[in-house]
Design an enzyme around this catalytic site. Structure first.
Site, PDB file in Angstrom:
ATOM      1  N   GLU A  36       0.871  -1.175   0.000  1.00 54.60           N
ATOM      2  CA  GLU A  36       0.000   0.000   0.000  1.00 54.60           C
ATOM      3  C   GLU A  36       0.914   1.234   0.000  1.00 54.60           C
ATOM      4  O   GLU A  36       1.818   1.326   0.836  1.00 54.60           O
ATOM      5  CB  GLU A  36      -0.876   0.002   1.256  1.00 54.60           C
ATOM      6  CG  GLU A  36      -1.765   1.223   1.253  1.00 54.60           C
ATOM      7  CD  GLU A  36      -2.789   1.276   2.377  1.00 54.60           C
ATOM      8  OE1 GLU A  36      -2.837   0.369   3.214  1.00 54.60           O
ATOM      9  OE2 GLU A  36      -3.540   2.276   2.388  1.00 54.60           O
ATOM     10  N   ARG A 262       5.265 -12.847   9.622  1.00 53.94           N
ATOM     11  CA  ARG A 262       5.937 -11.573   9.350  1.00 53.94           C
ATOM     12  C   ARG A 262       7.359 -11.622   9.874  1.00 53.94           C
ATOM     13  O   ARG A 262       7.634 -12.323  10.837  1.00 53.94           O
ATOM     14  CB  ARG A 262       5.276 -10.428  10.133  1.00 53.94           C
ATOM     15  CG  ARG A 262       3.870 -10.170   9.879  1.00 53.94           C
ATOM     16  CD  ARG A 262       3.370  -9.110  10.860  1.00 53.94           C
ATOM     17  NE  ARG A 262       3.841  -7.776  10.518  1.00 53.94           N
ATOM     18  CZ  ARG A 262       3.272  -7.023   9.596  1.00 53.94           C
ATOM     19  NH1 ARG A 262       2.226  -7.459   8.926  1.00 53.94           N
ATOM     20  NH2 ARG A 262       3.740  -5.827   9.348  1.00 53.94           N
ATOM     21  N   LYS A 272       4.677   0.025   9.335  1.00 51.58           N
ATOM     22  CA  LYS A 272       4.651   1.351   8.708  1.00 51.58           C
ATOM     23  C   LYS A 272       3.991   2.388   9.603  1.00 51.58           C
ATOM     24  O   LYS A 272       4.398   3.537   9.626  1.00 51.58           O
ATOM     25  CB  LYS A 272       3.869   1.272   7.391  1.00 51.58           C
ATOM     26  CG  LYS A 272       4.738   1.096   6.184  1.00 51.58           C
ATOM     27  CD  LYS A 272       3.915   1.207   4.924  1.00 51.58           C
ATOM     28  CE  LYS A 272       3.047  -0.014   4.732  1.00 51.58           C
ATOM     29  NZ  LYS A 272       2.315  -0.042   3.479  1.00 51.58           N
TER      30      LYS A 272
HETATM   31  P1  ATP Z   1       2.714  -2.537   7.992  1.00 53.63           P
HETATM   32  O1  ATP Z   1       2.153  -3.489   8.988  1.00 53.63           O
HETATM   33  O2  ATP Z   1       4.161  -2.255   8.163  1.00 53.63           O
HETATM   34  O3  ATP Z   1       1.913  -1.301   7.806  1.00 53.63           O
HETATM   35  P2  ATP Z   1       1.440  -3.674   5.796  1.00 53.63           P
HETATM   36  O4  ATP Z   1       1.228  -5.125   5.810  1.00 53.63           O
HETATM   37  O5  ATP Z   1       0.276  -2.831   6.101  1.00 53.63           O
HETATM   38  O6  ATP Z   1       2.697  -3.340   6.658  1.00 53.63           O
HETATM   39  P3  ATP Z   1       1.577  -3.459   3.003  1.00 53.63           P
HETATM   40  O7  ATP Z   1       2.061  -2.341   2.194  1.00 53.63           O
HETATM   41  O8  ATP Z   1       0.146  -3.796   2.966  1.00 53.63           O
HETATM   42  O9  ATP Z   1       2.050  -3.163   4.460  1.00 53.63           O
HETATM   43  O10 ATP Z   1       2.452  -4.745   2.727  1.00 53.63           O
HETATM   44  C1  ATP Z   1       2.744  -5.245   1.443  1.00 53.63           C
HETATM   45  C2  ATP Z   1       3.084  -6.704   1.557  1.00 53.63           C
HETATM   46  O11 ATP Z   1       4.212  -6.872   2.400  1.00 53.63           O
HETATM   47  C3  ATP Z   1       1.954  -7.494   2.154  1.00 53.63           C
HETATM   48  O12 ATP Z   1       1.779  -8.676   1.391  1.00 53.63           O
HETATM   49  C4  ATP Z   1       2.418  -7.799   3.544  1.00 53.63           C
HETATM   50  O13 ATP Z   1       1.908  -9.025   3.980  1.00 53.63           O
HETATM   51  C5  ATP Z   1       3.937  -7.834   3.387  1.00 53.63           C
HETATM   52  N1  ATP Z   1       4.581  -7.464   4.640  1.00 53.63           N
HETATM   53  C6  ATP Z   1       4.386  -6.352   5.361  1.00 53.63           C
HETATM   54  N2  ATP Z   1       5.096  -6.369   6.497  1.00 53.63           N
HETATM   55  C7  ATP Z   1       5.795  -7.535   6.488  1.00 53.63           C
HETATM   56  C8  ATP Z   1       6.716  -8.152   7.386  1.00 53.63           C
HETATM   57  N3  ATP Z   1       7.074  -7.563   8.523  1.00 53.63           N
HETATM   58  N4  ATP Z   1       7.221  -9.355   7.047  1.00 53.63           N
HETATM   59  C9  ATP Z   1       6.865  -9.950   5.895  1.00 53.63           C
HETATM   60  N5  ATP Z   1       6.011  -9.425   5.018  1.00 53.63           N
HETATM   61  C10 ATP Z   1       5.465  -8.243   5.291  1.00 53.63           C
HETATM   62 MG    MG Z   2      -1.402  -3.974   4.708  1.00 53.30          MG
END
Ligand code: ATP
Ligand code: MG
Length: 561
Positions: A36, A262, A272
């Site tokens: 995102e 994660r 984020k």
């Molecule tokens: P955050 O929790 O940091 O806001 P998010 O999951 O909301 O992260 P996205 O931009 O939606 O952020 O993530 C893009 C992809 O990266 C998704 O498929 C998510 O599952 C993966 N992702 C995000 N954080 C991690 C992590 N700590 N380890 C592995 N994959 C991750």
């Molecule tokens: Mg997300």
């Protein structure tokens, strides 16, 4: 950029793919990385990038980079650009497969109309609070919305008028009609569209209704022909909804969602939302502050894509929660830099050293290898003269016997130059040494001792004549707690390390270290790995310490025990 050819690590996802291929369930592997654009990518995202792009590469399939951009109020072009730069820097290529979920807004709208027509979606006019209240809890079922019985025509009419901008934000939502008593809260008539009169970074003002993540994600996957939709464990409870949507519209295919755990790293945060707080509250300089666990922060710090990819391979893919040690990543950075970066000399905390028996106007030039074990990396020249600087720490007025550096009457080797003997020193008004005096032995050119005498200590130095002043940033971990976000009782920001940045503004470095427009990596002998700061103008020399030569953190921990 080449990605290492070593055997990819086996994991449960690759095993699943092997079975799907063997059973002819799929012909070709297609994955996606769906960030995102509401912040910069962090090291956790690197795990997902390496997984998705890595699998596509190893199975000769494809990977899409898809912006999951359904929340226009939080998303921005700055993030869209930074994400692309970071994925490329990590060494991955989406070729012509750059997409936005917003590219599919029209198709998604048509799928929503399909759901309405088959009585599987309805326009609900309860407000947000009422919807939440009637949703029930984990132990109590939810209650049906009074609008659940609206007719298809009524729903279609309202939904079209929602799209046409007739209603204010929050006046109506479109909900999937599933089951208000489902044990899975995600299945209790989830909202799939909402009204938001908001400019969108990709679609501008074309839309004033936006689809929700759960509706958008599975359909975007299906539109792109994704075979394996790999996501983190928090989406496990969303999988029934993912499948429900795909089963209830005329989607072109039904991708398989598979969840993995994660990445969490100690002494930092990988969310984020939390990283955005650090940026917005001014605790760091920005998303690319070298202390941040963001890809752009790590890059500016001097970490390499090779080390990050290696790290992602080594931590593996499982479904278990596992906090990974920052030390592992740091060691891989050292391992990657050690064989490839040039050695240089730099003095971080300089004190003047005068070689009293050296001619005033002589400046000798020595060749020094760029790498002690790699003659193919060539040499650079270093200049020796009467006035030099050495590290303050390398001199003691009254050193213990085992201090193999400089002290009154002691002999020490100046790296690549001569053996010198300390003959005296001046002190300032506080009694601190201010100038050191020594004599050199002309017979020891290059630091050799033709008479075979042993000189244990070798120290680094820079000539005052051609050395240049630099500002050096020494970084330490951003948090003092291993799991800064782990306690509900305290704000994670309470654990920020007040000493995470130390600025040394009068370091002296060899002239061969120059500020360019791109990052240059070095090992400063005895001090660690450093790089030029790519954000600084070319007139100032600003250098970031990537990492010390050894893992001082484990050593410190060892001391405490
Ligand atoms: P955050 O929790 O940091 O806001 P998010 O999951 O909301 O992260 P996205 O931009 O939606 O952020 O993530 C893009 C992809 O990266 C998704 O498929 C998510 O599952 C993966 N992702 C995000 N954080 C991690 C992590 N700590 N380890 C592995 N994959 C991750
Ligand atoms: Mg997300």
């Amino acid at each position: 950029m080449s990605i290492s050819n070593t055997q990819p690590p086996a994991n449960f996802i690759r095993q699943r793919i092997d079975i799907d291929l063997a059973e002819n369930q799929i012909k070709n592997v297609v994955t996606r990385f769906p960030p995102e654009p509401n912040g910069y990518l962090h090291i956790g995202h690197a795990k997902s990038i390496c997984l998705n792009f890595g699998i596509a590469k190893d199975y000769e399939g494809h990977c899409f980079l898809r912006f999951d951009d359904t929340n226009p109020e939080k998303e921005a072009m700055e993030f869209v650009k930074a994400i692309q730069e970071d994925v490329k820097w990590l060494g991955f290529d989406w070729e012509d497969r750059l997409r936005h979920a917003s590219d599919y807004f029209e198709q998604l709208f048509q799928y929503a109309v399909e759901l309405i027509k088959s009585e599987k979606a309805y326009v609900c006019s309860l407000d947000g609070d009422a919807i939440r209240q009637m949703r029930g809890t984990l132990t109590e079922p939810g209650q049906d919305s009074p609008y659940r019985k609206r007719t298809v025509d009524e729903n279609l009419d309202l939904f079209l008028r929602m799209r046409d901008g007739e209603f204010k934000d929050g006046a109506h939502v479109l909900r999937a009609k599933i089951d208000m008593s489902s044990p899975n809260l995600n299945m209790r008539d989830p909202i799939i569209y909402r009204v938001r009169h908001q400019h969108h970074q990709n679609t501008g003002d074309t839309w004033c209704i936006y689809p929700m993540y759960d509706f958008t994600h599975c359909l975007s996957d299906a539109i792109e022909g994704i075979t394996h939709s790999l996501c983190t464990l928090e989406f496990e409870d969303h999988r029934p909804l993912y499948d429900w949507v795909l089963d209830n519209v005329s989607a072109p295919c039904h991708p398989q969602q598979i969840e993995f755990s994660r990445l969490t790293l100690n002494y930092t945060v990988t969310s984020k939302r939390l990283l955005a707080q650090l940026v917005n509250d001014g605790h760091v300089e920005g998303w690319d502050d070298p202390r941040m666990p963001t890809i752009s922060g790590l890059r500016r710090r001097g970490f390499t894509p090779e080390a990050i990819r290696d790290f992602c391979d080594r931590i593996g893919i499982t479904k278990k929660y596992n906090q990974i040690e920052m030390t592992l990543l740091e060691n891989l950075v050292r391992e990657d830099l050690d064989p490839k970066v040039n050695r240089r000399m730099a003095v971080l905390n300089p004190i003047k050293l005068v070689v009293t028996n050296y001619p005033d106007d002589l400046h000798e030039i020595f060749d020094a290898p760029n790498h002690p074990n790699k003659p193919e990396m060539g040499t650079r020249t270093i200049e020796f003269g009467k006035e030099l600087v050495i590290e303050r720490d390398d001199f003691m007025i009254d050193p213990p016997r085992k201090f193999f550096r400089m002290g009154p009457g002691r002999e020490v080797r100046l790296r690549y130059a001569y053996i010198v003997t300390c003959t005296g020193f001046d002190v300032d008004e506080n009694g601190e040494p201010s100038v050191i005096y020594c004599t050199y032995d002309p017979e020891t050119k290059g630091g050799n001792t033709p008479d075979g005498r042993k000189v244990k200590g070798t120290i680094h130095w820079v000539s005052s004549h051609d050395g240049q002043v630099a500002t050096v940033h020494l970084y330490d971990r951003l948090f003092t707690e291993e799991n800064p976000a782990g306690s509900k009782a305290r704000d994670f920001k309470d654990h920020l390390n007040p000493e995470s940045l130390r600025v040394l503004s009068n370091a002296i470095v060899e002239p061969s270290v120059v500020q360019g427009t791109s990052i240059e990596h070095f090992q400063f002998e005895r001090l660690g790995y450093f790089c030029t700061d790519p954000k600084t103008s070319t007139t100032d020399l600003v250098i970031n310490r990537t990492i010390s030569l050894r893992d001082t953190w484990s050593a410190q921990k060892g001391h405490k025990k």
